[in-house]
Enzyme design. Structure first.
Site, mmCIF file in Angstrom:
data_model
loop_
_atom_site.group_PDB
_atom_site.id
_atom_site.type_symbol
_atom_site.label_atom_id
_atom_site.label_comp_id
_atom_site.label_asym_id
_atom_site.label_seq_id
_atom_site.Cartn_x
_atom_site.Cartn_y
_atom_site.Cartn_z
ATOM 1 N N GLU A 165 -2.754 -5.505 52.096
ATOM 2 C CA GLU A 165 -1.450 -5.988 51.631
ATOM 3 C C GLU A 165 -0.895 -7.137 52.471
ATOM 4 O O GLU A 165 0.288 -7.142 52.797
ATOM 5 C CB GLU A 165 -0.424 -4.840 51.636
ATOM 6 C CG GLU A 165 -0.801 -3.736 50.685
ATOM 7 C CD GLU A 165 0.136 -2.538 50.771
ATOM 8 O OE1 GLU A 165 0.397 -1.952 49.718
ATOM 9 O OE2 GLU A 165 0.585 -2.192 51.870
HETATM 10 C C1 TNX Z 1 -0.368 1.323 50.488
HETATM 11 S S1 TNX Z 1 -3.034 1.943 51.458
HETATM 12 C C2 TNX Z 1 -0.500 0.971 51.809
HETATM 13 C C3 TNX Z 1 0.424 1.526 52.804
HETATM 14 C C4 TNX Z 1 1.443 2.417 52.188
HETATM 15 C C5 TNX Z 1 0.787 3.261 51.131
HETATM 16 C C6 TNX Z 1 1.692 4.277 50.538
HETATM 17 C C7 TNX Z 1 -2.792 0.756 52.282
HETATM 18 C C8 TNX Z 1 -3.962 0.254 52.943
HETATM 19 N N1 TNX Z 1 -1.552 0.265 52.310
HETATM 20 O O1 TNX Z 1 1.054 0.478 53.498
HETATM 21 O O2 TNX Z 1 1.979 3.228 53.166
HETATM 22 O O3 TNX Z 1 0.308 2.420 50.112
HETATM 23 O O4 TNX Z 1 1.026 5.099 49.638
#
Ligand code: TNX
Length: 531
Positions: free
Chosen positions: A337
């Site tokens: 992300e």
């Molecule tokens: C996605 S999974 C994210 C996290 C969040 C999560 C909540 C991932 C690698 N990144 O930053 O906490 O979703 O479900």
């Protein structure tokens, strides 16, 4: 002499009888021994038959010629069994054919590998054999589940403590069986982490991935950048006081995990998810201005400054110190992300940072976005996509896997323990949909991602993100009953996979969770015993 000993043991048995007379009666179910296959994860092979073994006041735990580690496992087993059984259960290195015998090596250990074990139970003894101490430890978890749930209580309970007769031969399907805990969004103390480790060990999970940094908090002391924790660790989601691990705290977590045969993988999430670091040091920001601390739950708004030289001084210091305090092979560098980092910057950053991990003697692990850069040789990518993940993204991951990148599978709509079970779940998120107990169990890691060669799959991991979770009770409500399902996918042969059988075994775990004080979710679709 012999008569004397006989008399003594008769007296002991009599004494045990009076001591337990006042104890609550054992249920009928507990009086008949648990069938050898009613264990989670399902054992690879079970041959039932013969007399059961009963642990009593004369039982010894034998570690014939025992090495240090085998004796430690024996000591762990003794401590597990003593409070509820009320028996002394002395540990001895003397040979003998009776009692609970823990054997390391020898002919019978052939083919059991790094983590496998054999359990033979009969009238005189129950013997655990393994090639390595980890195998003995996993065998102990099986032995534990074969005993009545009351064995988990810390005060004396009424037996009998019977183990059904027969042989289990058991080795894991995958070498990587992980759970992740997000200690950044909400901080969890060393004691809380140890409690979770103990719960993971019961299901033969062997890896604890700690998500140590994110926008809301930096949780691991780095001596060369002290503000990361003193300032960057000083809050959490909702504005609470946060917290962080000193190096001694972190070592204590690693020590406890190792005593339960789990390896710790620390994650420093970069270049996104870095607001806590950016707030702690102005020079890490492209504009030289530190943002305020963040206590919300949005993702994707922060980025390290990719063109700046200081960024790499920082990354080098952090990874060097982290590598020095981490005995395990992997350092997880995040990479998910990074919505505030341009694609070019993301690739440049990942390509620059991966060699730093290698320089400090470790292997790179990253979220699967790493496959959008150039994963170095040996790198492991953690797949967290879900049913809505587009075909190009899946193809990119599969392509990397065909070129040697190994995968750990954590599909968000299967393995994410922070997803709500259904719309009525009071905790958790639902961006990947609802994940009920059956859905989290009913998939196959080997065929989950089309185009991925089976040998590329190292195993599975169940992440537990903590935006909405701030207590151990919260963690346990989300992890139980789904965590054992992911653990079984990691350990048990595909041939044992069967929801109808699994849900019965799962339901049978409930009294054990009650005895351990685990407040699980009585999820629909599982035939839970009446309360
Ligand atoms: C996605 S999974 C994210 C996290 C969040 C999560 C909540 C991932 C690698 N990144 O930053 O906490 O979703 O479900």
């Amino acid at each position: 002499m012999r008569r004397h000993r006989l008399l003594l043991s008769l007296l002991l048995v009599a004494a045990a009888g009076t001591a337990t007379a006042a104890l609550p009666a054992q249920s009928a179910a507990a009086r008949t021994a648990t069938p050898l296959d009613r264990v989670i994860p399902a054992p690879a092979s079970v041959r039932a038959g013969g007399s059961p073994y009963t642990i009593d006041g004369r039982t010894r735990i034998r570690v014939p010629g025992g090495s240090g580690e085998a004796r430690q496992v024996a000591g762990y087993l003794a401590e597990l069994l003593r409070p509820a059984t009320g028996f002394g259960l002395p540990v001895t290195t003397r040979e003998g054919r009776d009692g609970i015998v823990l054997r390391l090596g020898g002919r019978d250990a052939k083919g059991l590998g790094a983590e496998g074990y054999r359990l033979r139970s009969g009238g005189r003894s129950v013997t655990l054999t393994a090639a390595r101490p980890a195998g003995l430890f996993h065998g102990v978890q099986t032995l534990r589940q074969l005993l009545p749930a009351n064995v988990e209580k810390r005060t004396a309970q009424r037996g009998p403590w019977r183990i059904a007769g027969g042989t289990i031969t058991d080795t894991p399907r995958y070498g990587y069986r992980g759970a992740m805990l997000d200690v950044s969004r909400h901080f969890f103390t060393v004691g809380q982490v140890k409690r979770y480790i103990d719960q993971l060990a019961l299901y033969k999970i062997n890896t604890l991935h700690l998500h140590l940094s994110d926008d809301q908090g930096w949780r691991i002391a780095i001596a060369s950048w002290p503000n990361l924790t003193t300032y960057g660790g000083s809050t959490q989601v909702g504005g609470g006081p946060g917290g962080f691990y000193t190096k001694a705290d972190y070592r204590e977590i690693i020590r406890h995990a190792a005593s339960r045969y789990l390896t710790v993988i620390p994650e420093i999430d970069m270049p996104g998810h870095t607001n806590a670091a950016l707030a702690s040091y102005a020079q890490l920001n492209c504009d030289g201005v530190a943002p305020p601390l963040y206590t919300g739950t949005k993702v994707g708004f922060s980025s390290l400054c990719v063109p700046k030289k200081q960024t790499y001084d920082f990354v080098d210091d952090v990874l060097r110190e982290l590598a020095a305090m981490t005995p395990g092979r992997y350092l997880h560098i995040g990479g998910d992300e990074a919505h505030s980092t341009s694609h070019e910057d993301f690739v440049a950053f990942m390509d620059k940072v991966q060699p730093v991990v290698a320089r400090y003697g470790k292997t790179v692990m990253g979220w699967h976005q790493l496959t959008g850069a150039h994963p170095v040789k040996g790198a492991v990518a953690q797949y967290w996509g879900y049913d809505a993940t587009g075909p190009e993204e899946r193809a990119q991951v599969a392509d990397a896997a065909r070129h040697g990148t190994r995968l750990v599978l954590s599909p968000a709509d299967r393995a994410y323990l922070d997803m709500k079970y259904d719309p009525s779940t009071p905790l958790g998120l639902s961006w990947a949909g609802y994940v009920d107990t059956r859905r989290s169990y009913d998939w196959d890691p080997a065929t989950y991602l089309p185009g991925v060669p089976a040998r590329a799959v190292l195993g599975v991991e169940a992440p537990l993100w903590s935006e909405t979770l701030s207590t151990s009770a919260h963690l346990e409500y989300m992890a139980f009953p789904r965590l054992p399902g992911i653990a079984e996918l990691g350990w048990s042969p595909a041939a044992t996979h069967d929801w109808d059988g699994y849900k019965e075994r799962l339901a049978a775990q409930a009294p054990r969770w009650d005895a351990l004080g685990i407040g699980y979710h009585r999820a629909p679709g599982v035939p839970w015993p009446a309360v």
